[in-house]
Design an enzyme around this catalytic site. Sequence first.
Site, mmCIF file in Angstrom:
data_model
loop_
_atom_site.group_PDB
_atom_site.id
_atom_site.type_symbol
_atom_site.label_atom_id
_atom_site.label_comp_id
_atom_site.label_asym_id
_atom_site.label_seq_id
_atom_site.Cartn_x
_atom_site.Cartn_y
_atom_site.Cartn_z
ATOM 1 N N HIS A 1 -53.619 50.390 108.955
ATOM 2 C CA HIS A 1 -52.615 51.669 109.098
ATOM 3 C C HIS A 1 -51.153 51.553 109.544
ATOM 4 C CE1 HIS A 1 -53.343 56.058 110.475
ATOM 5 N NE2 HIS A 1 -52.256 56.070 109.648
ATOM 6 N N ARG B 1 -55.854 59.397 105.564
ATOM 7 C CA ARG B 1 -56.886 59.521 106.413
ATOM 8 C C ARG B 1 -58.260 58.953 106.099
ATOM 9 N NH1 ARG B 1 -52.908 60.027 108.882
ATOM 10 N NH2 ARG B 1 -52.311 61.639 110.427
ATOM 11 N N GLU C 1 -60.651 53.074 113.716
ATOM 12 C CA GLU C 1 -59.287 52.313 113.834
ATOM 13 C C GLU C 1 -59.298 51.863 115.369
ATOM 14 O OE1 GLU C 1 -56.166 54.165 112.186
ATOM 15 O OE2 GLU C 1 -57.036 54.377 110.282
#
Length: 319
Positions: free
Chosen positions: A285, A237, A266
């Site tokens: 990601h 994270r 993000e």
Amino acid sequence: MRVAVLDDYQRVALSYVYWTELPAGVEVTPLHEHVADLDELAARLEPFDVVVAMRERTALPGALLERLPRLRLIVTTGMVNASIDLAAAASLGITVCGTAATGASTVELTWALILSVVRGIASADSAVRQGVWQSGTVPGGDLAGNTLGVVGLGRIGSRVAVIGQAFGMRVLAWSENLTAERAASAGADLASSKEELLSAADVVTLHLKLSDRTRGIVGAAELALMKPTAYLVNTSRGPLVDEQALAAAMARREIAGVALDVYDTEPLPPGHPLLDLPHSVLTPHLGYVSRTGFDVFYREIVADIAAFHAGSPVRVVTP
């Protein structure tokens, strides 16, 4: 019944055949662009009865849910999603269901990033394409004989540790409640403290859940403890790492390099300081983004929607 699939960045949602198993009259609409603005998101989602959340790409807070009177079901990939206000959903009569999740793809991406940043793969690839043959580069680092520091030895971290041993690395592990016995079961030595691990490791990789306790667990003080030849990798994270402190440490060459798959915000916005980091590898990601992982997600998403439509929801996530 109208179904919205959030954040279908790669435009692949409808390519999974499982949607054909839904009853007639169920309409599925993928949304390809991320929407962060609450008002715009509420307007986009207002016509839908079901929202499918791809992990934590889009937050679903109570302030949004209460503006969606038609919404009756949220399906999230995985059984844990910190971006959904479960208490608000329950109070509004919105059912939340989840799916299975596979950790293999995140483990594999972690090692792809470690190898890429330690050996300078990304910059070497770019140089070859520009007609430059090793000029201006330095020899890459090695893994064999060096120390891998695993912060968080859970389902993913323990598998990362085992692979580190296969590369001939000594593995050190640490988290607040980790025991020597648990570390040994993954082939790791228990570091006496976070500080010991950071000081000793040649590669530090983070595998912790985000909480008030772990937020910013790697900041300026922690980065200063790392060797100038060490690398930091984060596929867990973004907020585990203080991004401003990381950018400053990299600008001062306090550590050798960084590889990141996760970020505070993000998608990563244009002009963000992380985009200019030297000796870095950045991915969008991708930890859970794989053909196998998505196949599991979409198969179980459809099963969740069908079960809810039949009046018998499965895999319900409760506050």
